[in-house]
Design a protein around this motif. Structure first.
Motif, PDB file in Angstrom:
ATOM      1  N   LYS A   1       0.673  -0.742   0.011  1.00  0.00           N
ATOM      2  CA  LYS A   1       0.117  -0.162   0.212  1.00  0.00           C
ATOM      3  C   LYS A   1       1.018   1.303  -0.297  1.00  0.00           C
ATOM      4  O   LYS A   1       0.671   2.328  -0.731  1.00  0.00           O
ATOM      5  CB  LYS A   1      -1.141   0.164   1.454  1.00  0.00           C
ATOM      6  N   ALA A   2       1.660   1.309   0.604  1.00  0.00           N
ATOM      7  CA  ALA A   2       2.784   2.049   1.031  1.00  0.00           C
ATOM      8  C   ALA A   2       3.807   2.570  -0.164  1.00  0.00           C
ATOM      9  O   ALA A   2       3.986   3.594  -0.958  1.00  0.00           O
ATOM     10  CB  ALA A   2       3.752   1.718   2.027  1.00  0.00           C
ATOM     11  N   LEU A   3       3.825   1.377  -1.335  1.00  0.00           N
ATOM     12  CA  LEU A   3       4.553   1.638  -2.638  1.00  0.00           C
ATOM     13  C   LEU A   3       3.557   2.403  -3.753  1.00  0.00           C
ATOM     14  O   LEU A   3       3.820   3.107  -3.851  1.00  0.00           O
ATOM     15  CB  LEU A   3       5.406   0.347  -2.608  1.00  0.00           C
ATOM     16  N   GLU A   4       2.554   1.888  -3.497  1.00  0.00           N
ATOM     17  CA  GLU A   4       1.239   2.514  -4.218  1.00  0.00           C
ATOM     18  C   GLU A   4       0.903   3.382  -4.163  1.00  0.00           C
ATOM     19  O   GLU A   4       0.759   4.789  -5.085  1.00  0.00           O
ATOM     20  CB  GLU A   4       0.222   1.295  -4.045  1.00  0.00           C
ATOM     21  N   GLU A   5       0.983   4.221  -2.648  1.00  0.00           N
ATOM     22  CA  GLU A   5       1.020   5.529  -2.989  1.00  0.00           C
ATOM     23  C   GLU A   5       1.501   6.265  -3.481  1.00  0.00           C
ATOM     24  O   GLU A   5       1.397   7.356  -3.411  1.00  0.00           O
ATOM     25  CB  GLU A   5       0.197   5.783  -1.221  1.00  0.00           C
ATOM     26  N   ARG A   6       2.836   5.719  -3.427  1.00  0.00           N
ATOM     27  CA  ARG A   6       3.520   6.812  -4.304  1.00  0.00           C
ATOM     28  C   ARG A   6       4.141   6.736  -5.074  1.00  0.00           C
ATOM     29  O   ARG A   6       5.065   7.195  -5.634  1.00  0.00           O
ATOM     30  CB  ARG A   6       4.402   6.990  -3.022  1.00  0.00           C
ATOM     31  N   GLY A   7       3.680   5.643  -5.605  1.00  0.00           N
ATOM     32  CA  GLY A   7       3.848   5.165  -7.127  1.00  0.00           C
ATOM     33  C   GLY A   7       5.589   5.066  -7.458  1.00  0.00           C
ATOM     34  O   GLY A   7       6.154   4.554  -8.609  1.00  0.00           O
ATOM     35  N   TRP A   8       6.101   3.286  -6.086  1.00  0.00           N
ATOM     36  CA  TRP A   8       7.209   3.556  -6.366  1.00  0.00           C
ATOM     37  C   TRP A   8       7.188   2.076  -6.411  1.00  0.00           C
ATOM     38  O   TRP A   8       6.327   1.406  -6.638  1.00  0.00           O
ATOM     39  CB  TRP A   8       8.235   3.422  -4.936  1.00  0.00           C
ATOM     40  N   ARG A   9       8.536   1.420  -7.276  1.00  0.00           N
ATOM     41  CA  ARG A   9       8.485  -0.281  -7.491  1.00  0.00           C
ATOM     42  C   ARG A   9       9.496  -0.612  -6.891  1.00  0.00           C
ATOM     43  O   ARG A   9      10.571   0.071  -6.568  1.00  0.00           O
ATOM     44  CB  ARG A   9       8.781   0.177  -8.777  1.00  0.00           C
ATOM     45  N   LEU A  10       9.395  -1.560  -5.718  1.00  0.00           N
ATOM     46  CA  LEU A  10      10.487  -2.305  -5.168  1.00  0.00           C
ATOM     47  C   LEU A  10      11.162  -3.392  -6.084  1.00  0.00           C
ATOM     48  O   LEU A  10      10.851  -3.988  -6.233  1.00  0.00           O
ATOM     49  CB  LEU A  10       9.512  -3.257  -4.019  1.00  0.00           C
ATOM     50  N   SER A  11      12.532  -2.955  -4.999  1.00  0.00           N
ATOM     51  CA  SER A  11      13.962  -3.807  -6.423  1.00  0.00           C
ATOM     52  C   SER A  11      14.240  -4.600  -5.549  1.00  0.00           C
ATOM     53  O   SER A  11      14.957  -5.103  -5.462  1.00  0.00           O
ATOM     54  CB  SER A  11      14.329  -3.237  -7.135  1.00  0.00           C
ATOM     55  N   GLN A  12      14.436  -4.396  -3.366  1.00  0.00           N
ATOM     56  CA  GLN A  12      14.986  -4.822  -2.998  1.00  0.00           C
ATOM     57  C   GLN A  12      14.509  -5.149  -1.874  1.00  0.00           C
ATOM     58  O   GLN A  12      13.884  -3.726  -1.372  1.00  0.00           O
ATOM     59  CB  GLN A  12      16.289  -4.322  -3.155  1.00  0.00           C
ATOM     60  N   ILE A  13      14.579  -6.289  -0.673  1.00  0.00           N
ATOM     61  CA  ILE A  13      13.482  -6.189   0.780  1.00  0.00           C
ATOM     62  C   ILE A  13      15.464  -7.047   1.245  1.00  0.00           C
ATOM     63  O   ILE A  13      16.072  -7.598   1.032  1.00  0.00           O
ATOM     64  CB  ILE A  13      13.635  -7.818   0.632  1.00  0.00           C
ATOM     65  N   LEU A  14      15.256  -5.729   2.187  1.00  0.00           N
ATOM     66  CA  LEU A  14      16.374  -5.981   3.094  1.00  0.00           C
ATOM     67  C   LEU A  14      15.953  -6.624   4.413  1.00  0.00           C
ATOM     68  O   LEU A  14      15.401  -6.544   5.280  1.00  0.00           O
ATOM     69  CB  LEU A  14      17.951  -4.796   3.165  1.00  0.00           C
ATOM     70  N   LEU A  15      17.108  -8.024   5.065  1.00  0.00           N
ATOM     71  CA  LEU A  15      16.311  -8.831   6.321  1.00  0.00           C
ATOM     72  C   LEU A  15      17.475  -8.215   7.038  1.00  0.00           C
ATOM     73  O   LEU A  15      18.211  -8.572   7.155  1.00  0.00           O
ATOM     74  CB  LEU A  15      15.957 -10.223   5.918  1.00  0.00           C
ATOM     75  N   THR A  16      16.743  -8.081   8.700  1.00  0.00           N
ATOM     76  CA  THR A  16      17.772  -8.304   9.814  1.00  0.00           C
ATOM     77  C   THR A  16      17.753  -9.595  10.217  1.00  0.00           C
ATOM     78  O   THR A  16      18.895  -9.912  10.359  1.00  0.00           O
ATOM     79  CB  THR A  16      17.552  -6.722  10.782  1.00  0.00           C
ATOM     80  N   HIS A  17      16.776  -9.952  10.361  1.00  0.00           N
ATOM     81  CA  HIS A  17      17.114 -11.113  11.277  1.00  0.00           C
ATOM     82  C   HIS A  17      15.901 -12.463  10.793  1.00  0.00           C
ATOM     83  O   HIS A  17      14.514 -11.749  10.621  1.00  0.00           O
ATOM     84  CB  HIS A  17      17.218 -11.319  12.773  1.00  0.00           C
ATOM     85  N   HIS A  18      15.703 -13.894  11.298  1.00  0.00           N
ATOM     86  CA  HIS A  18      15.299 -14.283  10.852  1.00  0.00           C
ATOM     87  C   HIS A  18      13.941 -14.482  11.438  1.00  0.00           C
ATOM     88  O   HIS A  18      12.931 -15.402  11.054  1.00  0.00           O
ATOM     89  CB  HIS A  18      15.171 -15.971  11.108  1.00  0.00           C
TER      90      HIS A  18
END
Ligand code: ZN
Ligand code: FE
Length: 255
Positions: free
Chosen positions: A40-57
């Motif tokens: 939803k936050a991406l769509e509201e801004r018209g941003w396209r996600l290219s990467q997911i960074l994970l801190t822990h499991h």
């Protein structure tokens, strides 16, 4: 140009963070407690996600990864040490590795203690650090897997970042953390002030995350185990800093 930061509340008290490089249009997210609010936050801004960074499991940081990956085609990056129990990784990271968000470069810092493979991401040009459940607003994560000594060393590394760094941590726990901090340094004017501003923020439904490292250094008891006043409050004047940290963590667990 510094990265644009969006704090995305997820589940009951988790945060995910979008970071966006306006020059290239690239966007990454740090942690995925659930996919819905992030999409939803991406769509509201018209941003396209290219990467997911994970801190822990832990599941409250990764549960939405597969749904978000399927919806966006983003690549997933996380700790090599925990590759066996993270969602399948496209990029395995360890201390000193670099991650890229558009033109901005981030550095991976290993911060074991809450889990053994916990990592943080520091983007020096934007003065942002993503700390997950290691350093948190007025607190730190519980020691589920690591030792107190390991967490203390992790917090020391994060303490050495520039004080103006914004600490983007994984949970809205500041109100209870603040009440605990006040038991150790009840007379600290900095602490009294911060307890008041946290209470005001929560009353208005505003997040207390991110916070400035300078404020954490001044008021977060878990960073202050080496301070004479804190040692005195605990009756541990002659104890080593890591030992004092361990005692503060024990007390918080029972608070
Ligand atoms: Zn966790
Ligand atoms: Fe968590």
């Amino acid at each position: 140009m510094p990265l644009e930061l969006v704090t995305v509340p997820c589940l009951s008290d988790n945060y995910a963070f979008l970071v966006h490089d306006a020059a290239t249009g690239e966007t990454s997210v740090v942690d995925v407690p659930e996919a819905g609010p992030i999409l939803k936050a991406l769509e509201e801004r018209g941003w396209r996600l290219s990467q997911i960074l994970l801190t822990h499991h832990h599941s409250d940081h990764v549960a939405g990864v597969e749904e978000l990956r399927a919806a966006t085609g983003a690549r997933v990056a996380g700790a090599a040490a925990d590759a066996h129990r993270l969602p399948p990784l496209d990029l395995e990271l360890a201390e000193g590795c670099r991650v890229q968000v558009g033109a901005s470069e981030g550095r991976v810092i290993e911060v074991p203690g809450h889990t053994v493979g916990h990592i943080a991401f520091h983007f020096p040009d934007s003065a942002l650090a993503f700390t997950g459940d290691s350093l948190m607003a007025m607190g730190c994560g519980r020691l589920f897997e690591g030792t107190a000594e390991a967490m203390w060393q992790s917090l020391r590394k994060l303490s050495a970042l520039p004080p103006e760094t914004l600490i983007c941590s994984g949970h809205e726990y500041a109100a209870s953390n603040a009440r605990f901090a006040a038991t150790l340094e009840p007379d600290s004017p900095m602490l009294i002030f911060r307890v008041g501003s946290i209470a005001a923020a929560r009353k208005e439904g505003r997040p207390t995350v991110p916070s400035h490292l300078s404020d954490e250094l001044a008021t977060n008891p878990f960073l202050r185990a080496g301070e004479a006043g804190v040692k005195a409050a605990l009756g541990m004047m002659d104890a080593g800093d890591a030992e004092v940290f361990a005692e503060i963590r024990r007390r918080k667990d029972k608070f």
